[in-house]
Write a protein that holds these residues in place. Structure first.
Motif, PDB file in Angstrom:
ATOM      1  N   ASP A  41       0.847  -1.242  -0.022  1.00 42.59           N
ATOM      2  CA  ASP A  41      -0.076  -0.034   0.104  1.00 42.59           C
ATOM      3  C   ASP A  41       0.820   1.046  -0.236  1.00 42.59           C
ATOM      4  OD1 ASP A  41      -2.596  -0.976  -0.225  1.00 42.59           O
ATOM      5  OD2 ASP A  41      -2.618  -1.581   2.157  1.00 42.59           O
TER       6      ASP A  41
ATOM      7  N   ASP B 265     -12.604  -2.229  -7.097  1.00 46.34           N
ATOM      8  CA  ASP B 265     -13.077  -1.740  -6.063  1.00 46.34           C
ATOM      9  C   ASP B 265     -14.783  -1.292  -6.479  1.00 46.34           C
ATOM     10  OD1 ASP B 265     -12.584   0.172  -8.081  1.00 46.34           O
ATOM     11  OD2 ASP B 265     -12.573   1.801  -6.543  1.00 46.34           O
TER      12      ASP B 265
ATOM     13  N   ARG C 264      -5.874  -1.954  -7.658  1.00 51.80           N
ATOM     14  CA  ARG C 264      -7.156  -2.399  -7.562  1.00 51.80           C
ATOM     15  C   ARG C 264      -8.225  -1.388  -8.211  1.00 51.80           C
ATOM     16  NH1 ARG C 264      -6.948  -4.571  -1.086  1.00 51.80           N
ATOM     17  NH2 ARG C 264      -5.994  -6.593  -1.496  1.00 51.80           N
TER      18      ARG C 264
ATOM     19  N   ASP D 260      -3.757  -0.550  -3.464  1.00 52.36           N
ATOM     20  CA  ASP D 260      -4.972   0.222  -3.681  1.00 52.36           C
ATOM     21  C   ASP D 260      -5.494   0.618  -4.993  1.00 52.36           C
ATOM     22  OD1 ASP D 260      -6.138  -1.011  -1.023  1.00 52.36           O
ATOM     23  OD2 ASP D 260      -5.898   0.807  -0.098  1.00 52.36           O
TER      24      ASP D 260
END
Length: 339
Positions: free
Chosen positions: A27, A40, A34, A31
């Motif tokens: 991270d 998400d 994704r 994220d």
């Protein structure tokens, strides 16, 4: 296996290992990745049709998903990760704010962070390949393809403000920037199951020619077919004055006065979208659209000549043939119906 079943089966096979690979990122890069892949948002994500390369990589291993595809999983995942690292950078370079009808990664997280994400994903692809028993050849193939893709991207940028780019030059740029990616999927998919040099050579030839056919068809599709052929907005390349094979083919076919008019419209369109229909009409009238279709047919035929050696399994070979033809036929049909 019918085309919808094939794309569905590949998506089903690819999604878990692709997510597992992306989860290796730390991270906040994890994220961001994704978000890029649309995980998400259940209503988003990459449609199955976006997995052309992975489909071909899996089919190199065999026709049975349960029996054969496990051997090609790392090939399909690593090439997909490498491709998307380049796509993240491509969005920044082209100032594209939308991909797959969502804000691009750099518009959400900033350019600097997106550059780092693209670099991390490209590194991750090599990490995945290095863990295989075909690592040495795989790393060489991926490195060569990656530097060719970077070279093609650099040429593409340099050509935007030049009016002397020939069709041959545009095709070479397309070969390095776009077709090399399909070549990589075929090479890695083959390396996962065979070290036969004749088969690898044929797989590369099939990949380059299929990639050229897909790419050229994409230029037609962007204007006359369904939008979002690469997840980007329709007419994105024209808006950025890119000297694509379509544009350069038109410039080589027009007389001096119409050639200058096309260049004027191309420059005007980057500032004023009102000139778009005139520009598209002139591109069509030049015969460039028809010429690109002839080139697509030629690349497809060349690829099919390499197919028996590249994919010796007869069931897989037929599936590859039908998939390539089916993808091109759908786009050609769409392009022909939307003038």
């Amino acid at each position: 296996m019918a085309l919808p079943e094939l794309t569905g089966a590949v998506t089903h096979a690819l999604r878990p290992p692709l997510r597992a690979a992306v989860d290796r990122l730390e991270d906040p890069l994890r994220d961001m990745a994704r978000y890029h892949f649309g995980w998400d948002d259940p209503s988003s994500g990459i449609p199955a049709s976006r997995h052309k390369g992975a489909i071909l990589a899996y089919l190199c291993a065999g026709s049975d998903p349960d029996r054969d595809w496990g051997r090609a999983t790392v090939a399909a995942v690593s090439a997909t990760v490498l491709l998307h690292g380049f796509l993240i950078h491509d969005d920044i370079i082209d100032n594209d704010r939308v991909r797959r009808l969502r804000p691009t990664c750099w518009t959400v997280y900033g350019k600097a962070a997106a550059i780092e994400l693209g670099a991390a994903m490209e590194a991750l692809a090599f990490e995945l390949i290095a863990e295989t028993d075909w690592a040495a050849q795989g790393v060489i193939a991926a490195a060569r393809c990656a530097r060719r893709m970077a070279s093609g991207q650099t040429s593409d940028i340099a050509h935007e403000d030049r009016d002397d780019i020939t069709l041959d030059t545009a095709l070479e740029t397309c070969r390095r920037k776009d077709a090399t990616c399909t070549e990589l999927f075929l090479l890695l998919g083959t390396l996962a199951v065979s070290d036969d040099q004749d088969r690898l050579t044929a797989a590369g030839e099939l990949g380059v020619n299929a990639g050229m056919a897909f790419s050229l068809n994409g230029f037609l599709d962007e204007i006359w077919g369904s939008p979002d052929h690469h997840g980007k907005l329709t007419l994105s390349d024209l808006r950025q004055r890119k000297k694509t094979p379509l544009v350069t083919a038109a410039l080589e076919r027009l007389g001096p006065r119409e050639r200058q008019r096309l260049l004027d419209l191309l420059h005007a369109y980057s500032r004023d979208e009102g000139s778009a229909q005139q520009l598209i009409g002139l591109l069509d009238a030049s015969g460039a659209r028809r010429h690109l279709q002839e080139l697509i047919d030629g690349y497809t035929a060349q690829g099919e000549r390499a197919l028996p050696t590249a994919v010796p399994d007869p069931i897989s070979r037929q599936a590859v043939h039908e998939y390539i033809r089916g993808s091109l036929d759908r786009r050609t049909s769409a392009a022909g119906g939307r003038r």
